[in-house]
Each structure stands twice: as C-alpha cells, then as structure tokens.
Design an enzyme around this catalytic site. Structure first.
Site: not given
Ligand code: UDP
Length: 378
Positions: A98, A120, A134, A215, A217, A246
């Site tokens: 997204d 997804e 998103e 993190h 927004r 982040h």
């Molecule tokens: N992740 C990572 N290192 C970190 C924090 C998260 O590799 O320091 C991975 C985590 O395992 C997951 C993904 O990043 O697969 C999640 O990303 P994020 O939280 O940035 O985004 P969201 O899933 O909320 O879109």
C-alpha cells in the site's frame, strides 16, 4: 517462444522483504522473465534488504528526497514509472501492499492497459485516514489490479464485498511469513549474520526485552504520549526496551529526546533483517504501530500490543495474538504490565494461532502468476 516479462516494482523496506520470496519463487518458472524496478522510496533500508537476497534491481530510480510532500512524491513516481513502462514493455506488473510506489505503479500500468498483480490485497482499516495514506493507496490498487493475492480469508471477503471478480481473488497467506522462516533457517546455519546483537543480548540477559517500533504518520502527534508510556515502563527493573529507529526523522526525534540515557532503554539504528529477526526472537513482547511486525510477531509466538486505534490486520486481534492498545499512555502501560506480570495472560497470547500464513505464500503466488501469464501468451 520468448519468455513473458513480469516487472515487479517496489520502493520500501517492507515491500522488498515481502516481495523477495515471490521473486525467488518466480525464478523457478522458466517461462517468465522477472525484472525488478526499485523506486528507492527508502534508500538505505531497501538496499539492506536487496543485498541480503543477493538481488540487484534492474532499474533503480532513486526517487527519495528528504521531506518531499506526498503529492510531489506521487507525481514524480508516476512520471518516472511511466517512462520505465514505456521502455520495458512488461506483460504484467507486480506490486505489494500500500505504498505510494505501489499505488503509482499500479495506476501507470492501468493507464497502459498492462495487467497488475497485487500481493497482500484486501487489507482495510475502513478509515481513509488510518493508516494514512496507505488505506487510500491500497483501495486504488484494488480497483485497477486483475490478480489479488489476499493473505487471509478475511482480506478475500473484503475484496469480494467490494465487487472484485471472485475468480481474480486468491487466498495465499502473507509472504512475510515465508521471509521470516527463510531468515530463521539462514540464521540457524549462520548465526554470525546477526552477531551485531551480541552486546545488546548480553547487556539485557537478565531482563525481558520489549521490542518497540513507532513510526506511522498518523501517530506523529501521539509520539509524546507514546514516549510517556515508554518512560514509565523503563522504570521497571525486570524488563528492557529496545527501539530500532525508523528513517522517518520526525518519528524518531521525540522518542530519542525523551528516552535517551535511560539505563534499560536501547535506542538503536534501523536493523537489517537478520538482526531484526534475531531481536524479535529474543523479545518477550512487542509494542508497535508497524504493519509487517503485527504479522511477523505472531509467527514467532510473540504477543503484540498495537499502538493504534484501528488495524487493517484484525485477524491477529481475533486470534488472540494481538491487542489494540491505542496511544493512551495509561492503556499502553497497563496492558504491557499485564503481560509482564501475568504469565497466563502472556502464554494465552503467545500460544494463540498465527493467522497470517503458513510460510508457503510465495510459491502459490508464483504459480498463479505463471498460469495467468502463460494463458495470456496463447
Ligand atoms: N524491520 C527491519 N528492521 C527494523 C525494523 C523493521 O528489517 O529495524 C522489518 C520488519 O521485520 C518488517 C518490516 O521491516 O518486515 C516492517 O517495516 P515497517 O515497520 O517500516 O513498515 P510497515 O510494515 O508498517 O509498512
């Protein structure tokens, strides 16, 4: 016969983590040439993930600029991605999730009448402002995609309820579980991949680790409240908080200012995936507003407290692996304390069924894509 060309387009760390298993599975289908286009919405984090998979994007647009407004980002993405489609002439485009990249890529493909596979698909919070933007991005993608890979039955039902053709909706599981299992297997053979955590693990060996990420927004205004809750939890001597940063500097600034220097808080740089998976495995519970981590933690039996008012992944809450605690400091502290102080409450969440997939989503998706692409060639 020439191979059919699939162009996978992605921009952020989570997209790369979740698409890598699909790209790997697609390589087992000789009739498909898979090309990769990175927009690099998250430059450094994306590079970490690609390096881990030994993968280089065929096209790298490097569009990240500090603080660029969402409208500017969307416009630049559309402009550059349209040129890529013109040059590459793919038979199909694949996007994940997204993000602005996924939305712009799907829209550009639609404008050129190129079919779109959406990995997804069908996640909804029901609120266009949470998560923002998103929720809007994924709804737009669902309108233009012709293959929808729903991670759960609930996501598939949502799509059908929105009038998507049932023959275009496939329940596959979430590819993040594939990525997690693959990384655990690699770490079992080569623990040195995550040895950067040795010092932290030793420092907190007598405490239960609470993994914290924040993190989103829409949570930026709430960071002060989240920081208050974390400060209160940091006063406990039986646990320690580990916060991987982040790249959004606004999210990190408040937490850093309020938590730096506390003896049982570790503020660490963004971790590469091997280190993150090791940290998750070491943790007692997770406090997060992230999407992907809500899916990964249950797969490792880690209770998740979601610091948001709504979630587009209610399956975790329904299965009992996750709870929505919002951003009120009292409820964050109370729910965390409950899991730290009541082993039965912790065990009930840790042992609940993980609803996000069995780790075989990627080969299912690759087979469905291959079938659609070979049917289009005949
Ligand atoms: N992740 C990572 N290192 C970190 C924090 C998260 O590799 O320091 C991975 C985590 O395992 C997951 C993904 O990043 O697969 C999640 O990303 P994020 O939280 O940035 O985004 P969201 O899933 O909320 O879109």
């Amino acid at each position: 016969m020439a191979a059919a060309k699939l162009l996978a387009i992605f921009g952020t760390r989570p997209e790369a983590i979740k698409l890598l298993p699909v790209v790997t599975a697609l390589r087992a289908h000789p009739g498909i040439e898979t090309r990769l286009c990175a927009t690099a919405q998250h430059r450094a984090l994306l590079d970490q993930v690609l390096a881990m998979g030994g993968i280089r994007p065929d096209i790298d647009l490097d569009l990240m600029r500090p603080g660029q407004p969402l409208g500017t980002l969307a416009a630049r993405l559309a402009l550059e991605l349209d040129k890529v489609l013109e040059r590459e002439q793919p038979d199909r485009v694949m996007v994940q999730g997204d993000t602005a990249t996924a939305m712009a890529a799907a829209l550009c493909a639609y404008h050129r009448r190129i079919p779109v596979s959406h990995v997804e698909a069908g996640l909804r919070s029901g609120n266009l402002h949470q998560p923002w933007p998103e929720e809007g991005n994924r709804r737009i993608i669902s309108i233009v995609a012709d293959q929808h890979f729903a991670p759960t039955p609930k996501a598939a039902e949502t799509l059908l309820g929105e009038g998507v053709d049932p023959s275009a909706v496939h329940i596959t599981g979430n590819t993040v579980v594939d990525a997690l299992h693959a990384m655990q297997a690699r770490l079992a053979v080569d623990p040195a991949m995550a040895q950067g955590l040795d010092a932290l693990a030793a420092r907190f060996s007598d405490r239960r680790i609470i993994l914290v990420t924040a993190h989103r927004r829409e949570n930026l205004d709430a960071m002060g409240r989240i920081a208050d809750a974390l400060r209160a939890l940091a006063a406990r001597r039986d646990s320690a908080l580990v916060l991987p940063a982040h790249p959004n500097p606004r999210a990190g600034a408040v937490l850093k200012a309020r938590l730096a220097g506390l003896s049982n808080v570790a503020l660490v740089e963004p971790l590469d995936y091997p280190h993150f998976v090791r940290l998750l495995a070491l943790s007692h519970l997770v406090l997060t507003d992230s999407g992907g981590i809500q899916e990964e933690a249950p797969a490792l039996g880690k209770p998740v407290l979601i610091m948001r008012e709504t979630t587009e992944r209610p399956e975790g809450v329904e299965a009992g692996t996750a709870r929505l605690v919002g951003t009120n400091p009292h409820s964050i502290v109370a729910e965390t304390a409950r899991l730290l102080d009541d082993p039965h409450a912790h065990a009930a969440m840790a042992q609940a069924h993980s609803p996000f997939g069995d780790g075989h989503a990627a080969p299912r998706i690759a087979a469905l894509v291959a079938r659609a692409m070979s049917a289009a060639l005949v």
